[in-house]
Motif scaffolding. Structure first.
Motif, PDB file in Angstrom:
ATOM      1  N   SER A  23       0.721  -1.105   0.551  1.00 23.82           N
ATOM      2  CA  SER A  23      -0.256  -0.053   0.005  1.00 23.82           C
ATOM      3  C   SER A  23       0.954   1.280   0.027  1.00 23.82           C
ATOM      4  O   SER A  23       1.687   1.074   0.640  1.00 23.82           O
ATOM      5  CB  SER A  23      -0.814  -0.145   1.333  1.00 23.82           C
ATOM      6  N   VAL A  24       0.315   1.886  -0.817  1.00 26.57           N
ATOM      7  CA  VAL A  24       1.110   3.266  -0.579  1.00 26.57           C
ATOM      8  C   VAL A  24       0.753   3.866  -0.569  1.00 26.57           C
ATOM      9  O   VAL A  24       1.117   5.427  -0.771  1.00 26.57           O
ATOM     10  CB  VAL A  24       2.624   3.394  -2.124  1.00 26.57           C
ATOM     11  N   GLY A  25      -0.554   5.003   0.207  1.00 24.67           N
ATOM     12  CA  GLY A  25      -1.313   5.602   1.089  1.00 24.67           C
ATOM     13  C   GLY A  25      -1.742   6.351  -0.790  1.00 24.67           C
ATOM     14  O   GLY A  25      -1.933   5.885  -1.776  1.00 24.67           O
ATOM     15  N   ASP A  26      -1.589   7.701  -0.681  1.00 21.61           N
ATOM     16  CA  ASP A  26      -2.744   7.850  -1.959  1.00 21.61           C
ATOM     17  C   ASP A  26      -1.315   8.867  -2.822  1.00 21.61           C
ATOM     18  O   ASP A  26      -1.102   9.808  -2.871  1.00 21.61           O
ATOM     19  CB  ASP A  26      -3.632   9.022  -1.275  1.00 21.61           C
ATOM     20  N   SER A  27      -1.770   7.936  -3.914  1.00 22.13           N
ATOM     21  CA  SER A  27      -0.703   8.745  -4.926  1.00 22.13           C
ATOM     22  C   SER A  27      -0.968   9.302  -6.830  1.00 22.13           C
ATOM     23  O   SER A  27      -0.383   9.765  -7.093  1.00 22.13           O
ATOM     24  CB  SER A  27       0.568   7.124  -5.329  1.00 22.13           C
ATOM     25  N   ALA A  52       6.131  -2.648 -12.367  1.00 19.60           N
ATOM     26  CA  ALA A  52       5.796  -2.753 -11.197  1.00 19.60           C
ATOM     27  C   ALA A  52       4.428  -1.691 -11.684  1.00 19.60           C
ATOM     28  O   ALA A  52       4.867  -0.559 -12.520  1.00 19.60           O
ATOM     29  CB  ALA A  52       6.315  -1.889 -10.388  1.00 19.60           C
ATOM     30  N   TYR A  53       3.322  -2.790 -10.637  1.00 22.94           N
ATOM     31  CA  TYR A  53       2.137  -2.069 -11.593  1.00 22.94           C
ATOM     32  C   TYR A  53       0.983  -1.319 -10.295  1.00 22.94           C
ATOM     33  O   TYR A  53       1.085  -1.629  -9.349  1.00 22.94           O
ATOM     34  CB  TYR A  53       0.842  -3.136 -11.861  1.00 22.94           C
ATOM     35  N   VAL A  54       0.814   0.182 -10.519  1.00 26.01           N
ATOM     36  CA  VAL A  54      -0.100   0.807 -10.238  1.00 26.01           C
ATOM     37  C   VAL A  54      -1.073   0.510 -10.173  1.00 26.01           C
ATOM     38  O   VAL A  54      -2.257   0.531 -11.179  1.00 26.01           O
ATOM     39  CB  VAL A  54       0.582   2.295  -9.888  1.00 26.01           C
ATOM     40  N   VAL A  55      -1.748   0.284  -8.732  1.00 29.84           N
ATOM     41  CA  VAL A  55      -3.359  -0.085  -9.284  1.00 29.84           C
ATOM     42  C   VAL A  55      -4.084   0.998  -7.828  1.00 29.84           C
ATOM     43  O   VAL A  55      -3.935   1.231  -6.878  1.00 29.84           O
ATOM     44  CB  VAL A  55      -4.058  -1.339  -8.728  1.00 29.84           C
ATOM     45  N   TYR A  56      -4.917   1.818  -8.374  1.00 26.48           N
ATOM     46  CA  TYR A  56      -5.316   3.087  -7.931  1.00 26.48           C
ATOM     47  C   TYR A  56      -6.524   2.653  -7.346  1.00 26.48           C
ATOM     48  O   TYR A  56      -7.558   2.141  -7.960  1.00 26.48           O
ATOM     49  CB  TYR A  56      -6.308   4.298  -8.870  1.00 26.48           C
ATOM     50  N   GLY A  57      -7.112   2.507  -5.857  1.00 30.53           N
ATOM     51  CA  GLY A  57      -8.158   2.560  -5.094  1.00 30.53           C
ATOM     52  C   GLY A  57      -8.787   4.125  -5.557  1.00 30.53           C
ATOM     53  O   GLY A  57      -9.062   4.210  -6.192  1.00 30.53           O
ATOM     54  N   GLY A  58     -10.079   2.578  -5.316  1.00 30.59           N
ATOM     55  CA  GLY A  58     -11.657   3.790  -6.180  1.00 30.59           C
ATOM     56  C   GLY A  58     -12.536   3.565  -4.955  1.00 30.59           C
ATOM     57  O   GLY A  58     -12.573   3.176  -3.926  1.00 30.59           O
ATOM     58  N   ASP A  96       5.722  11.993   0.429  1.00 32.36           N
ATOM     59  CA  ASP A  96       4.870  12.943  -0.319  1.00 32.36           C
ATOM     60  C   ASP A  96       6.218  14.466  -0.373  1.00 32.36           C
ATOM     61  O   ASP A  96       6.109  15.634   0.658  1.00 32.36           O
ATOM     62  CB  ASP A  96       3.798  14.029   0.698  1.00 32.36           C
ATOM     63  N   ILE A  97       7.102  13.607  -1.076  1.00 33.60           N
ATOM     64  CA  ILE A  97       8.056  14.211  -0.689  1.00 33.60           C
ATOM     65  C   ILE A  97       8.364  15.840  -1.192  1.00 33.60           C
ATOM     66  O   ILE A  97       9.465  16.471  -1.110  1.00 33.60           O
ATOM     67  CB  ILE A  97       9.350  13.931  -2.123  1.00 33.60           C
ATOM     68  N   ASP A  98       6.972  16.075  -2.687  1.00 26.26           N
ATOM     69  CA  ASP A  98       7.010  17.506  -3.345  1.00 26.26           C
ATOM     70  C   ASP A  98       5.580  18.604  -2.155  1.00 26.26           C
ATOM     71  O   ASP A  98       5.607  19.508  -3.130  1.00 26.26           O
ATOM     72  CB  ASP A  98       6.992  17.752  -4.135  1.00 26.26           C
ATOM     73  N   GLU A  99       5.564  17.244  -1.171  1.00 25.74           N
ATOM     74  CA  GLU A  99       4.260  18.534  -0.202  1.00 25.74           C
ATOM     75  C   GLU A  99       2.819  18.813  -0.831  1.00 25.74           C
ATOM     76  O   GLU A  99       2.550  20.447  -0.693  1.00 25.74           O
ATOM     77  CB  GLU A  99       5.350  19.710   0.363  1.00 25.74           C
ATOM     78  N   ASP A 100       2.608  18.549  -1.851  1.00 19.91           N
ATOM     79  CA  ASP A 100       1.596  18.180  -2.595  1.00 19.91           C
ATOM     80  C   ASP A 100       0.538  18.004  -2.309  1.00 19.91           C
ATOM     81  O   ASP A 100      -0.975  17.829  -2.936  1.00 19.91           O
ATOM     82  CB  ASP A 100       1.822  17.958  -4.510  1.00 19.91           C
ATOM     83  N   VAL A 102       0.233  14.607  -1.979  1.00 13.93           N
ATOM     84  CA  VAL A 102       0.301  12.785  -2.542  1.00 13.93           C
ATOM     85  C   VAL A 102       1.450  12.227  -2.506  1.00 13.93           C
ATOM     86  O   VAL A 102       2.381  12.406  -2.634  1.00 13.93           O
ATOM     87  CB  VAL A 102      -0.660  12.833  -3.736  1.00 13.93           C
ATOM     88  N   ASN A 103       1.333  11.056  -1.781  1.00 15.48           N
ATOM     89  CA  ASN A 103       3.051  10.344  -1.827  1.00 15.48           C
ATOM     90  C   ASN A 103       3.139  10.243  -3.631  1.00 15.48           C
ATOM     91  O   ASN A 103       2.565   9.918  -4.591  1.00 15.48           O
ATOM     92  CB  ASN A 103       2.201   8.877  -1.169  1.00 15.48           C
ATOM     93  N   GLU A 104       4.422   9.825  -3.979  1.00 18.43           N
ATOM     94  CA  GLU A 104       5.377   9.741  -4.335  1.00 18.43           C
ATOM     95  C   GLU A 104       5.123   8.135  -4.405  1.00 18.43           C
ATOM     96  O   GLU A 104       5.345   7.232  -3.600  1.00 18.43           O
ATOM     97  CB  GLU A 104       6.479  10.586  -4.844  1.00 18.43           C
ATOM     98  N   ILE A 105       5.792   7.739  -5.837  1.00 19.68           N
ATOM     99  CA  ILE A 105       6.258   6.507  -6.096  1.00 19.68           C
ATOM    100  C   ILE A 105       7.572   6.239  -6.592  1.00 19.68           C
ATOM    101  O   ILE A 105       7.332   7.165  -7.928  1.00 19.68           O
ATOM    102  CB  ILE A 105       5.536   5.416  -7.157  1.00 19.68           C
ATOM    103  N   SER A 106       8.865   5.871  -6.398  1.00 18.52           N
ATOM    104  CA  SER A 106      10.177   6.493  -7.449  1.00 18.52           C
ATOM    105  C   SER A 106      10.262   4.573  -7.509  1.00 18.52           C
ATOM    106  O   SER A 106       9.925   3.765  -7.552  1.00 18.52           O
ATOM    107  CB  SER A 106      11.084   6.679  -5.877  1.00 18.52           C
ATOM    108  N   LYS A 107      11.082   5.301  -8.279  1.00 17.97           N
ATOM    109  CA  LYS A 107      12.146   3.768  -8.879  1.00 17.97           C
ATOM    110  C   LYS A 107      13.118   4.010  -9.187  1.00 17.97           C
ATOM    111  O   LYS A 107      14.341   5.416  -9.280  1.00 17.97           O
ATOM    112  CB  LYS A 107      11.326   3.159  -9.972  1.00 17.97           C
ATOM    113  N   PRO A 108      14.528   3.360  -8.875  1.00 17.68           N
ATOM    114  CA  PRO A 108      15.570   3.159  -9.216  1.00 17.68           C
ATOM    115  C   PRO A 108      15.728   3.473 -10.840  1.00 17.68           C
ATOM    116  O   PRO A 108      15.324   3.824 -12.032  1.00 17.68           O
ATOM    117  CB  PRO A 108      15.931   1.819  -9.451  1.00 17.68           C
TER     118      PRO A 108
END
Length: 109
Positions: A23-27, A52-58, A96-100, A102-108
Motif C-alpha cells: 500500500s503506498v497511501g494516496d498517490s 511495477a503495476y500501480v492500482v489506484y483505489g476507488g 510526499d516528497i514535494d509536499e503537494d 499526495v505520495n510519490e512512488i519512486s524507481k531506480p
C-alpha cells in the motif's frame, strides 16, 4: 465467509507479487489508498528489467473473484529500459516528497 480470488501476472515465472505488494497511501490525489505490485523478472523492456503495476483505489474498492489478469486492474506502470534493473523486486511509497498532498512512488534509474 471465505473469499477466494487471485491476480495473475502477465507472464508465467516472472515472480509477480512474490516479493513486492505494498500500500503506498494516496498517490493519485483522490484520498483513497493505492497499491503497487511488483513483477521483477519481467523482460518487457530488457532482460530482467522488471515492472511495477500501480492500482489506484476507488470508491467502494475493487471486487475480485476467480482469476484476474493484472492487465485488467492496472492503472499505471513503472518500468526501466535497463536490463537487470529488477524493477518491482521491492516496492513502496516514497512519501510526499514535494509536499503537494499526495505520495510519490519512486524507481531506480
Amino acid at each position: 465467509n471465505v473469499y477466494s480470488a487471485s491476480v495473475l501476472g502477465e507472464t508465467a515465472n516472472n515472480e509477480f507479487g512474490l516479493h513486492a505488494i505494498a500500500s503506498v497511501g494516496d498517490s493519485d490525489g483522490d484520498l483513497i489508498h493505492d497499491l503497487v505490485l511488483g513483477e521483477f523478472n519481467s523482460t518487457g523492456e530488457g532482460s530482467n528489467s522488471g515492472i511495477a503495476y500501480v492500482v489506484y483505489g476507488g470508491e467502494g474498492g475493487t471486487s475480485l473473484s476467480g482469476d484476474n489478469a493484472i492487465s485488467s486492474l492496472v492503472d499505471d506502470t513503472i518500468y526501466s529500459d535497463n536490463s537487470s534493473a529488477y524493477i518491482g523486486f521491492s516496492v513502496g511509497s516514497a512519501g510526499d516528497i514535494d509536499e503537494d498532498g499526495v505520495n510519490e512512488i519512486s524507481k531506480p534509474p
